[in-house]
Motif scaffolding. Structure first.
Motif, mmCIF file in Angstrom:
data_model
loop_
_atom_site.group_PDB
_atom_site.id
_atom_site.type_symbol
_atom_site.label_atom_id
_atom_site.label_comp_id
_atom_site.label_asym_id
_atom_site.label_seq_id
_atom_site.Cartn_x
_atom_site.Cartn_y
_atom_site.Cartn_z
ATOM 1 N N GLN A 74 -8.398 -6.642 -2.731
ATOM 2 C CA GLN A 74 -8.544 -6.204 -4.125
ATOM 3 C C GLN A 74 -9.835 -5.396 -4.324
ATOM 4 N N ARG A 88 -9.260 -1.855 -3.104
ATOM 5 C CA ARG A 88 -8.453 -1.115 -4.074
ATOM 6 C C ARG A 88 -9.279 -0.680 -5.286
ATOM 7 N N LEU A 141 0.846 -1.184 0.000
ATOM 8 C CA LEU A 141 0.000 0.000 0.000
ATOM 9 C C LEU A 141 0.883 1.237 0.000
ATOM 10 N N ASP A 185 -4.063 7.215 -8.666
ATOM 11 C CA ASP A 185 -5.443 6.739 -8.757
ATOM 12 C C ASP A 185 -6.370 7.697 -8.047
ATOM 13 N N GLU A 211 -4.191 4.411 5.302
ATOM 14 C CA GLU A 211 -4.861 4.752 4.055
ATOM 15 C C GLU A 211 -6.320 5.121 4.299
ATOM 16 N N ARG A 233 -11.566 2.195 -4.391
ATOM 17 C CA ARG A 233 -10.838 3.472 -4.271
ATOM 18 C C ARG A 233 -10.624 4.101 -5.640
ATOM 19 N N LYS A 234 -10.307 3.269 -6.635
ATOM 20 C CA LYS A 234 -10.134 3.785 -7.984
ATOM 21 C C LYS A 234 -11.474 4.232 -8.588
#
Length: 849
Positions: free
Chosen positions: A79, A82, A6, A29, A113, A85-86
């Motif tokens: 995953q 992640r 991360l 991102d 994060e 977040r994008k």
């Protein structure tokens, strides 16, 4: 647990904050919905963004489906977060993080994060408590000095109370700093970060004070000095640099000290001594720190374990605890580490909140380790946790997946143990707790585990349940119901009946125990269980029953034991080697076998001898002579009668002869001087305390069928035989019997034909001779039968003559007994025994007639 790469773990800098404001993370991102994009994007960039967005949406849908089917997939959760977040879906991202946090502890980088994202998306004082709560949750999962520094920095920058410099704000921040020092201040490599941040806050607070507030200013100076002293007394990295910084700061305050890091001149003696001790401790740990700092070392975990043993040998629980926390942060799913950690805390740390928190984290990191749940439940009971908390942990444990059903049983029984102790303590204190709680746990365990457990585990659980029903529940009917349910599925297991019977006996219910024996003594159990339950019944009646009860037990058990013995012999015969092999073995070990010949074999042998004699008579004198012819005809008639007799008994030519029976005297006792009234049951009862009796053979007279006072008793092994020999000269039915180990080889060497020797052994040859003699008598004339019924070598008299001597059995059956006038010339009637006649003499005597 997979390692997840991360964001960088450094403290937030101005560049990071700018990236957050612009809606980009370190990789570029998007992390915030609605984040502004540059106004001069080209059409190609827009097409590329559209393709990326479609790909991300597809990935999110795939991961959602994957998590729906398997919520415990750790990598899928990582995953999914992640991808969200994008994608920039705030609500989904929060929900995904909360869901994963409920199932698994998050890494320090994942917490940092999360907090950064929430800080960037939130504004105002109303968001402050939620972010503080995230920090508190993050620092409780794993040890992270960087996360603690982020937390402290956040409070200094965003908490209005702290920024105002009020007393409440200073107190709040100071409390967090002290918690950070306790949690991470002993970290050899990174612990100095906490102290440096703490000093920076104190110095910043000092700079806000006016010159007039001399008292407060002096107090702040002393606090900073104390922080230096505290840091200098702890073995931390860069300890010499800290000493230099302290001397420089003192110089700023007007106190001149030697800036040489190796010089301790001018320091207070307690500070100098503490510093030197800390420096020595640091030097002792340097080589350990160097080994565990190698990230690519395959033996890094082993280096941690060696380091832990070193710290434990020094006996400082705080340093051992901080090193365990460092190792667990590096290896969060190593259950051996968690087991060692919790076990150490149980023995050394008395603060229940600390130990309870470690157990909670251990079961979240390694939920598949049943031992951790068991120790967790016991710890909660030990610290007098509430019933609600214990029940919640118990229910959580049952939702985990373990490697075997034995682990579930252990957890169920641990819960029952705690409830039993709690109910007993409540009863002693005059309180009352419902036994139904225990009953409910047992019932759930039985419903869920019975189809999957071994019978030994089922019996262990059921016996425990039944005892508690009797002792705590005071309900004998319910206890019997427990055992009856076990018998429905495991009625062929001896242990189930024995446990049931033992409970009834312990409760003093003798009649109920007797009825259980009557129900199960005829059942077929594995191994020697059938014999064991019969003997157990007899022993039970000896201890608790009347004479009539004992007689009834013997009446029922004796036929059953005989049946079992017969089945055992049949199985042994089936598994016996072929007859050729047994004959070869008999030749090799002639002294170790005792052979019992069948009547058919003996009769066939006698018939053959008479046939040969008749043929010799015909060849010797072919001339017709009346007397000889009569004798031959008589011999033929005798032979024919023997053949008919053999045919009626089952001749070997008409059907196969019965196989001879062999006995192995290696584990056999020979008993003499037995009462003629003694039966096999009497002898078996005599050896009942010895046990291991396989077979009993009482020697009887062939004609009267009465006991001769001799017997062989076969035992299952030499141990039982040795115990039986110790009963020598004891009384059986009023007679003192002699017991010795049967040794046919010894008797054969002596050449004796008697049934007993000086040592009480018996000869196989004597037994064969006795049986052979009895068969000769049975096949002879009625007159000779009456004579031979008396013992060999004694005088016998019939209505026609008198025979004397030990070889009178050799008189041919076709010759009538000699009269007194048949004596040799010159011999008187007192001359003693006659010499035995040869075949030629018999032939000549017949021809003369």
């Amino acid at each position: 647990m997979a390692d997840v790469e991360l964001e960088d773990s450094s403290l937030p800098q101005s560049s990071d904050e700018e990236a957050v404001i612009n809606g980009k993370d370190d990789d570029g991102d998007t992390i915030m919905p609605g984040a502004g994009k540059p106004a001069e994007d080209s059409d190609s960039d827009s097409d590329s963004d559209s393709d990326d967005e479609a790909q991300i949406n597809l990935q999110v849908q795939t991961l959602e489906s994957q998590l729906f089917s398997n919520p415990a997939d750790y990598d899928a959760h990582v995953q999914y977060i992640r991808a969200l977040r994008k994608q920039g879906d705030v609500e989904k991202l929060r929900h995904a993080r909360e869901t994963m946090s409920d199932l698994f502890p998050l890494t320090p980088d994942m917490w940092r994060e999360w907090v950064r994202d929430e800080t960037a998306m939130s504004s105002g004082a109303e968001a402050l408590p939620a972010i503080e709560k995230l920090y508190e949750r993050g620092v409780s999962d794993y040890l992270s000095v960087d996360l603690w520094c982020d937390y402290l920095d956040f409070l200094c920058k965003h908490d209005p109370v702290v920024r105002e410099g009020s007393a409440d704000g200073s107190s709040k921040l100071r409390n967090v700093f002290e918690r950070a020092v306790v949690a991470a201040g002993l970290h050899v490599v990174e612990g100095s970060k906490i102290y440096e941040t703490y000093r920076s806050f104190a110095q910043a607070h000092l700079s806000t004070m006016g010159e007039a507030d001399t008292e407060s200013k002096d107090k702040s100076l002393q606090n900073i000095r104390t922080l230096f002293y505290r840091q200098l007394s702890v073995p931390l990295a860069n300890l010499e640099s800290t000493l230099t910084a302290y001397k420089t700061w003192e110089a700023e305050q007007g106190i001149s000290l030697d800036l040489d890091p190796n010089s301790l001149d001018g320091l207070p003696s307690p500070v100098a001594a503490a510093y030197q001790k800390a420096l020595d401790a640091l030097n002792a740990r340097t080589h350990f720190e160097e080994k565990i700092a190698r990230q690519d070392d395959s033996e890094r975990l082993q280096h941690f374990m060696t380091y832990l043993k070193f710290e434990q040998s020094l006996g400082d629980p705080a340093r051992v605890q901080i090193l365990f926390e460092r190792a667990i942060t590096e290896y969060p799913i190593n259950h051996d580490l968690w087991l060692d950690y919790t076990h150490y805390l149980d023995k050394t740390i008395k603060t229940s909140s600390i130990v309870r928190g470690v157990y909670s984290r251990a079961t979240r990191n390694c939920p598949w380790v049943g031992e951790l749940w068991v120790w967790y439940l016991r710890h909660l009971e030990r610290v007098r946790a509430s019933e609600e908390e214990i029940s919640m942990v118990f229910e959580k444990s049952l939702q985990c997946t373990f490697g075997s059903y034995d682990v579930y049983l252990d957890i169920f029984l641990t819960r029952v143990d705690g409830l039993r102790r709690k109910i007993s303590l409540a009863a002693a204190a005059g309180e009352r707790l419902e036994f139904s709680m225990i009953k409910d746990v047992f019932q759930r365990a039985s419903d869920y585990l019975s189809p999957h457990l071994e019978i030994t585990d089922i019996l262990r659980m059921s016996s425990y349940w039944a005892r508690l029903e009797v002792n705590l529940g005071k309900n004998m009917v319910a206890a019997r119901g427990v055992w009856e349910n076990v018998l429905k599925t495991s009625g062929s297991v001896l242990g189930a009946w024995e446990g049931y019977i033992a409970m009834e006996i312990a409760a003093g219910h003798i009649n109920e125990a007797r009825s259980l024996y009557k129900r199960c003594y005829s059942k077929r159990f594995s191994g020697t269980g059938s014999e064991d339950i019969c003997h157990s019944w007899l022993q039970f009646e000896r201890e608790y029953g009347s004479l009539e009860d004992f007689d009834v037990a013997i009446q029922k058990v004796s036929p059953r034991l005989a049946e079992l013995q017969s089945l055992k012999l049949q199985q042994e015969n089936k598994s016996a080697p072929p007859i050729d092999q047994r004959e070869n073995t008999s030749r090799k070990n002639a002294g170790e076998k005792r052979k019992l010949h069948s009547d058919a074999t003996e009769d066939k042998s006698r018939t053959k001898r008479h046939k040969d004699m008749t043929q010799k008579l015909q060849i010797t004198d072919p001339k017709p002579k009346s007397d000889a012819t009569d004798s031959v005809e008589k011999a033929k008639v005798e032979v024919d009668s023997l053949k008919a007799e053999n045919s009626s008994k089952g001749d070997t030519h008409s059907r196969p002869a019965k196989k001879p029976k062999y006995y192995d005297d290696q584990c056999t006792a020979f008993i003499s001087n037995i009462s003629l009234k003694a039966t096999s049951d009497d002898i078996r009862a005599f050896f009942d305390d010895v046990g291991g009796v396989v077979d009993i053979r009482i020697l009887t007279d062939k004609f009267t069928k009465t006991s001769r006072g001799l017997a062989y008793v076969d035992f299952i092994d030499d141990e039982h035989l040795a115990v039986a020999l110790c009963k020598n000269k004891q009384t059986l039915l009023g007679k003192r019997i002699s017991i010795a180990k049967s040794n046919p080889r010894e008797s054969k060497k002596k050449g004796t034909a008697s049934n007993t020797s000086e040592h009480g052994t018996t000869s196989n040859r004597a037994v064969d001779a006795e049986q052979s003699d009895s068969k000769h008598i049975a096949s002879g004339s009625q007159e000779n039968a009456g004579f031979q019924a008396k013992s060999a070598g004694q005088k016998g008299r019939d209505e026609r003559g008198e025979f004397r001597g030990r070889n009178t059995f050799a008189v041919p059956r076709s010759v009538r007994p000699l009269r007194k006038s048949g004596l040799k010339p010159g011999a008187s009637k007192d001359d003693g025994d006659e010499e035995p006649k040869s075949n030629d003499e018999f032939r000549k005597m017949l021809l003369k007639k």
